[in-house]
Design a protein around this motif. Structure first.
Motif, short mmCIF file in Angstrom:
data_model
loop_
_atom_site.label_atom_id
_atom_site.label_comp_id
_atom_site.label_asym_id
_atom_site.label_seq_id
_atom_site.Cartn_x
_atom_site.Cartn_y
_atom_site.Cartn_z
N GLY A 236 51.16 -45.59 -17.66
CA GLY A 236 50.74 -45.88 -16.30
C GLY A 236 50.32 -44.63 -15.56
O GLY A 236 50.66 -43.51 -15.93
N TYR A 237 49.56 -44.85 -14.49
CA TYR A 237 49.10 -43.76 -13.63
C TYR A 237 49.50 -44.07 -12.20
O TYR A 237 49.21 -45.15 -11.69
CB TYR A 237 47.59 -43.59 -13.72
N LEU A 238 50.18 -43.12 -11.56
CA LEU A 238 50.69 -43.30 -10.21
C LEU A 238 49.78 -42.54 -9.25
O LEU A 238 49.82 -41.31 -9.18
CB LEU A 238 52.12 -42.76 -10.13
N PHE A 239 48.94 -43.28 -8.53
CA PHE A 239 48.04 -42.64 -7.58
C PHE A 239 48.84 -42.02 -6.43
O PHE A 239 48.60 -40.88 -6.05
CB PHE A 239 47.03 -43.65 -7.04
N PHE A 240 49.78 -42.78 -5.88
CA PHE A 240 50.68 -42.27 -4.85
C PHE A 240 51.87 -43.21 -4.75
O PHE A 240 51.79 -44.39 -5.11
CB PHE A 240 49.99 -42.12 -3.48
N ASP A 241 53.00 -42.66 -4.28
CA ASP A 241 54.23 -43.44 -4.16
C ASP A 241 55.10 -42.81 -3.08
O ASP A 241 55.79 -41.83 -3.32
CB ASP A 241 54.98 -43.49 -5.49
N THR A 242 55.04 -43.35 -1.87
CA THR A 242 55.84 -42.88 -0.74
C THR A 242 56.51 -44.08 -0.10
O THR A 242 56.29 -45.23 -0.49
CB THR A 242 54.96 -42.16 0.30
#
Length: 357
Positions: A236-242
């Motif tokens: 998987g690729y995490l573009f952003f996680d906030t």
């Protein structure tokens, strides 16, 4: 002629020496205190310098513990440079890293391996003091929502839809657990139940990349499914996680086994097959008001191009009071090769209340 000769007490040199040593020690103590106080400095584009300690670097903001103002949140775009003497935990790196410099929106970092590397400061999704990462390893989030339809009189109906989701994070490992229970009961339909249990594991091994394992159990009487088990692996690729927003995509392979309530209604009978899997997840929380989310999964059999299925959810969670929310959700499910007498497509709209933490 009388001359005045200064008289020195033997104690005078002793006081002078003590005074000199005390001044030196005081100066050293003050210098050390000043260096300690200035160990962390946040320089802003307007010229302000805020002394304190780093709490957290997020996708859009930096949380800073100011000596004067306490804990504050500053937008990344307003930050000229950041200095800290604390070792940092960078997402995707197991070892602590030291920040050697912050120049022209870039961080120069040195980790345990000894080699330096450069990261774009605006692109850093998460960084925190390593001592905080080690001391507080578990982060627990979740939500529970329920909706129901109950009618008596000319029409009788009882419908239940209950969902519970949990996100447990331990360092670079994310454990995502999902549960669902549905029940339909009326004079035309007698107790059609559905339950689903899923578990996903993510290991963030680089700044934005993660390895993923997924599994699920599904029982759905309306689709003649006694039990479907799924086991899969992927990347998987995490573009952003906030806390405010998240976007990720996944791809991989899965092994599925279908067991039917009435095998005669399915041309293939109980079967196990391999399939390609893709999934994407998105959520966004407005500063004031609701949170929106969209999740979708697609499975394509390797054995038959006609055998594919997809599920999707799009919803809105609106806070009512602290922790309590109203949820409106639209669920869509498509199976291109369903059992005999079953529809390919199912849709459902639910409105319920829930609790989030």
């Amino acid at each position: 002629m009388l001359s005045v000769v200064p008289r020195f007490s033997p104690i005078t040199p002793l006081f002078s020496a003590l005074f000199s040593r005390k001044s030196t020690l005081t100066l050293l103590a003050c210098s050390a205190a000043a260096l300690q106080a200035q160990a962390g400095v946040l320089s802003l584009s307007n010229g302000d310098r805020i002394y304190g300690e780093l709490v957290l670097v997020e996708k859009d903001n930096v949380v800073w513990n100011s000596e004067t103002f306490g804990e504050i949140t500053v937008e990344k775009g307003k930050i000229l440079s950041l200095e800290t003497d604390k070792d940092l935990k960078i997402a995707g790196r197991d070892e602590p890293c030291a920040l050697a410099g912050h120049r022209q929106e870039q961080w120069e970092l040195y980790c345990d391996e000894g080699s330096g590397w450069v990261m774009d400061f605006p692109a850093i999704d998460r960084a925190e003091p390593y001592v905080n990462f080690v001391g507080n390893p578990i982060i627990f989030h979740g939500n529970v929502a329920a909706s129901g339809v109950f009618e008596e009189g000319n029409r009788e109906r009882e419908d239940w839809d209950i969902n519970a989701n949990f996100d447990i994070r331990n360092g670079d490992f994310h454990h995502i657990i999902g549960t669902q229970y549905q029940n339909q009961n009326n004079p035309e339909i007698d107790d059609l139940e559905k339950y689903r249990l899923s578990y996903d594991l993510r290991w963030i091994f680089a700044e934005k990349w993660f390895a993923a394992g997924n599994s699920s159990l599904v029982h759905e009487e309306a689709r003649n499914i006694d039990l479907t088990t799924t086991l899969g692996l992927g990347l998987g690729y995490l573009f952003f996680d906030t806390d405010k927003s998240a976007l990720s995509i996944q791809g991989g392979v899965s092994s599925l086994k279908d067991e039917y309530i009435d095998p005669s209604l399915n041309t293939t009978g109980d079967s196990r097959y391999a399939a390609g899997r893709s999934a994407w997840n998105y959520r966004y929380k407005f500063d004031v008001g609701p949170e929106i989310y969209y999740n979708q999964e697609l499975l394509q059999s390797f054995e038959s191009s006609d055998d594919y299925q997809s599920t999707a959810e799009i919803g809105v969670r609106t806070p009512l009071v602290k922790g309590i929310l109203m949820e409106v959700k639209y669920a869509w499910q498509y199976d291109n090769t369903p059992s005999i007498d079953s529809e390919k497509q199912d849709t459902k709209m639910t409105v319920g209340v829930g609790y989030s933490w």
